[in-house]
Design an enzyme around this catalytic site. Structure first.
Site, PDB file in Angstrom:
ATOM      1  N   ASP A 120       0.866  -1.174   0.000  1.00  0.00           N
ATOM      2  CA  ASP A 120       0.000   0.000   0.000  1.00  0.00           C
ATOM      3  C   ASP A 120       0.908   1.230   0.000  1.00  0.00           C
ATOM      4  OD1 ASP A 120      -1.994   1.854   0.360  1.00  0.00           O
ATOM      5  OD2 ASP A 120      -2.776   1.063   2.214  1.00  0.00           O
ATOM      6  N   ASP A 185      -7.657  -8.610   5.561  1.00  0.00           N
ATOM      7  CA  ASP A 185      -8.764  -8.431   6.514  1.00  0.00           C
ATOM      8  C   ASP A 185      -9.167  -6.974   6.667  1.00  0.00           C
ATOM      9  OD1 ASP A 185      -6.378  -7.559   7.929  1.00  0.00           O
ATOM     10  OD2 ASP A 185      -7.609  -7.581   9.728  1.00  0.00           O
ATOM     11  N   ARG A 191     -10.613 -12.801   6.145  1.00  0.00           N
ATOM     12  CA  ARG A 191      -9.382 -13.424   5.639  1.00  0.00           C
ATOM     13  C   ARG A 191      -9.709 -14.735   4.918  1.00  0.00           C
ATOM     14  NH1 ARG A 191      -4.959 -10.746   7.983  1.00  0.00           N
ATOM     15  NH2 ARG A 191      -5.225 -10.065  10.122  1.00  0.00           N
TER      16      ARG A 191
HETATM   17  P1  IMP Z   1       1.872  -0.359   3.866  1.00  0.00           P
HETATM   18  O1  IMP Z   1       2.873  -0.408   4.966  1.00  0.00           O
HETATM   19  O2  IMP Z   1       1.174   0.971   3.785  1.00  0.00           O
HETATM   20  O3  IMP Z   1       2.395  -0.774   2.529  1.00  0.00           O
HETATM   21  O4  IMP Z   1       0.715  -1.321   4.289  1.00  0.00           O
HETATM   22  C1  IMP Z   1       0.813  -2.639   4.149  1.00  0.00           C
HETATM   23  C2  IMP Z   1      -0.042  -3.386   5.166  1.00  0.00           C
HETATM   24  O5  IMP Z   1      -1.300  -2.732   5.429  1.00  0.00           O
HETATM   25  C3  IMP Z   1      -0.395  -4.680   4.534  1.00  0.00           C
HETATM   26  O6  IMP Z   1       0.536  -5.669   4.906  1.00  0.00           O
HETATM   27  C4  IMP Z   1      -1.795  -4.946   5.045  1.00  0.00           C
HETATM   28  O7  IMP Z   1      -1.726  -5.675   6.237  1.00  0.00           O
HETATM   29  C5  IMP Z   1      -2.397  -3.608   5.343  1.00  0.00           C
HETATM   30  N1  IMP Z   1      -3.286  -3.152   4.252  1.00  0.00           N
HETATM   31  C6  IMP Z   1      -3.087  -2.109   3.411  1.00  0.00           C
HETATM   32  N2  IMP Z   1      -4.103  -1.977   2.554  1.00  0.00           N
HETATM   33  C7  IMP Z   1      -4.979  -2.972   2.832  1.00  0.00           C
HETATM   34  C8  IMP Z   1      -6.267  -3.366   2.265  1.00  0.00           C
HETATM   35  O8  IMP Z   1      -6.806  -2.771   1.333  1.00  0.00           O
HETATM   36  N3  IMP Z   1      -6.845  -4.438   2.852  1.00  0.00           N
HETATM   37  C9  IMP Z   1      -6.304  -5.117   3.898  1.00  0.00           C
HETATM   38  N4  IMP Z   1      -5.119  -4.785   4.437  1.00  0.00           N
HETATM   39  C10 IMP Z   1      -4.456  -3.721   3.925  1.00  0.00           C
END
Ligand code: IMP
Ligand code: MG
Length: 205
Positions: A120, A185, A191
């Site tokens: 993300d 989730d 999940r």
């Molecule tokens: P980042 O650190 O912003 O890249 O976020 C990554 C983590 O956020 C992932 O490993 C997910 O656990 C959670 N995450 C981000 N977007 C989503 C989504 O749309 N659905 C579920 N979990 C998400």
């Protein structure tokens, strides 16, 4: 995205199927081939699943890697969290990533493939890569994500991070919406869905 397999959505908080189980399977087969090719000549690779979101993806991926002929595979897990049950807010600059345990003692000198559910904003995977390379002294660290979000209005800080941090392998690109299923989730729910669905974000805020 194809939607050939019929999935029944029986929860009003979900909007619809984004990626069905058949499309997931087809993509994992080709992803496995890409990964095998990229590791040609490597004797042993440790798939490091990021708990809990990647548990289902990594379980399917490792069996597909064997099917395409890759050998010397190990499976371990690391626990990392940023969001807990709350969705991200607008214009976030950074998030602290908590890395809280691993299922093996030592990865020094190992080739690690970090496997996560979704890229993300990039905080989680970039922190994990840095941790495995610089603190745990892995030989190499590549990254594989089931999904990658096309961010809509990231902060300049996130834009910069995502410009420099790319996943080596990814299953699908998705729009900047909250998605659930196949390990992903919202508040620990969904999940278990065998497909990826769009969540109605207003139901979870
Ligand atoms: P980042 O650190 O912003 O890249 O976020 C990554 C983590 O956020 C992932 O490993 C997910 O656990 C959670 N995450 C981000 N977007 C989503 C989504 O749309 N659905 C579920 N979990 C998400
Ligand atoms: Mg996660």
């Amino acid at each position: 995205m194809t939607n050939k397999t019929e999935h029944i959505i029986d929860d009003d908080r979900l909007q619809g199927v984004l990626i069905d189980s058949e499309a997931i399977h087809t993509r994992i087969v080709s992803l496995a081939q890409e990964i095998k090719d990229a590791y040609a000549g490597e004797k042993s690779v440790c798939l490091m699943g990021v708990l809990k979101g990647a548990s289902i993806f990594v379980s399917d991926l490792i069996r597909e890697l064997r099917s395409v002929g890759m050998r010397g595979l190990r499976l371990d897990f690391v626990r990392a969290s940023t969001y807990q049950s709350s969705m991200k807010g607008a214009g976030e600059k950074t998030r602290k990533v908590k890395i809280s345990g691993m299922t093996c003692d030592n990865v020094e000198g190992c080739s690690i493939l970090l496997v996560d559910d979704i890229l993300d904003q990039g905080f989680t995977l970039s922190a994990l890569k840095d941790h495995f390379l610089n603190e745990l002294k892995a030989k190499s660290v590549k990254t594989c994500v089931f999904l990658e979000k096309k961010l809509e209005s990231p902060s300049p800080e996130v834009l910069e991070l995502r410009k420099h941090f790319k996943a080596d392998f990814r299953g699908f690109e998705v729009n900047d919406r909250w998605v659930v299923g196949y390990g992903l989730d919202v508040g620990e729910e969904f999940r278990d869905l065998p497909y990826v669905a769009l969540a109605r974000e207003e139901c979870f805020r």
